[in-house]
Design a protein around this motif. Sequence first.
Motif, mmCIF file in Angstrom:
data_model
loop_
_atom_site.group_PDB
_atom_site.id
_atom_site.type_symbol
_atom_site.label_atom_id
_atom_site.label_comp_id
_atom_site.label_asym_id
_atom_site.label_seq_id
_atom_site.Cartn_x
_atom_site.Cartn_y
_atom_site.Cartn_z
ATOM 1 N N ALA A 159 5.342 -8.655 46.236
ATOM 2 C CA ALA A 159 5.520 -9.457 47.747
ATOM 3 C C ALA A 159 4.763 -9.135 48.198
ATOM 4 O O ALA A 159 4.857 -10.577 49.220
ATOM 5 C CB ALA A 159 6.654 -10.388 48.072
ATOM 6 N N ALA A 160 3.733 -8.121 48.560
ATOM 7 C CA ALA A 160 2.262 -8.946 49.854
ATOM 8 C C ALA A 160 1.047 -7.600 49.506
ATOM 9 O O ALA A 160 1.626 -6.977 48.556
ATOM 10 C CB ALA A 160 3.433 -7.719 50.742
ATOM 11 N N ALA A 196 6.970 -4.382 53.496
ATOM 12 C CA ALA A 196 6.448 -5.137 53.052
ATOM 13 C C ALA A 196 6.120 -5.151 51.362
ATOM 14 O O ALA A 196 6.026 -6.199 50.513
ATOM 15 C CB ALA A 196 4.997 -6.560 53.934
ATOM 16 N N TRP A 197 4.935 -3.975 51.797
ATOM 17 C CA TRP A 197 4.552 -3.747 49.756
ATOM 18 C C TRP A 197 5.248 -3.468 49.536
ATOM 19 O O TRP A 197 5.427 -3.775 47.933
ATOM 20 C CB TRP A 197 3.085 -3.764 49.830
ATOM 21 N N PRO A 241 10.484 -8.190 45.247
ATOM 22 C CA PRO A 241 9.653 -9.696 45.951
ATOM 23 C C PRO A 241 11.782 -10.264 46.038
ATOM 24 O O PRO A 241 10.915 -10.918 46.940
ATOM 25 C CB PRO A 241 8.966 -10.263 44.330
ATOM 26 N N ARG A 276 4.886 -10.852 53.169
ATOM 27 C CA ARG A 276 5.949 -11.100 52.017
ATOM 28 C C ARG A 276 5.700 -12.683 52.338
ATOM 29 O O ARG A 276 5.459 -13.410 50.911
ATOM 30 C CB ARG A 276 7.055 -11.113 52.021
#
Length: 246
Positions: free
Chosen positions: A42-43, A174-175, A179, A240
């Motif tokens: 998502a990132a 965030a990574w 997601p 994100r």
Amino acid sequence: MRFPRVAPAAAVLLVAVLTMGDTPSATGPRPDAAQERRVTWAAPRPAIVPRTAWRADEELVREPSGYNRAVRAVVVHHTGHGNNYECADVPEILRAMQRDHVRRMGWDDLGYNFVVDRCGTVYEGRAGGVDRAVRGAHSKGFNTESVGVAVIGTFGGSTDVPRRAMEALAAVAAWKLVPHIDPRGKVRLVSTHNESRFRKGTVVALPVISGHRDSFPTDCPGDSFAARLPELRRAVADLRARGPDR
């Protein structure tokens, strides 16, 4: 401005502040490909210093890495070190932590999945692949489906977390989170150990991004760090929302 160097022996002593009372999660073989979820992000992936660069002692590693099916939670830690270390000394600090986690604590490897320094550098912690859901040994009872990220330092009282460390921590969280998870929300996890805050088998709704103290009886990550977790959650959500290809 130069800060005093952190001696290896001091690093071993100081890290005991955090690690005492944790336990390694069970390790096991890498899941079959048919059983694993397809990894999506998502990132963007942040820059990560690999174990080869900080010269992790692979001969210390006792067992192959175990894997979770997904990363649905981030557990935030501080390491208990002093805050005035030089960032150039971080590889030495990491090697001391690895030795302490294995030789004194009896774990298979360094407990944290990632370690962040005050300069905002992200280091690979436990072996197994930074892009995989490696099961750490960072939060007794809640290593399953979580990732452990530790910031080097001590953040009790009025000692604040450095800005660059917060930014790097947000980027990792965030990574790594799957997601569909809202970093501002909660996630239902099952305790796997009676020495956590919740008896084994208890289903617990924990913040997706939580402090170590939320699941284990400890002061970690310190009062000032814990107070900034709402800010961290918002920062992760913002990252994100921009997507993986920005």
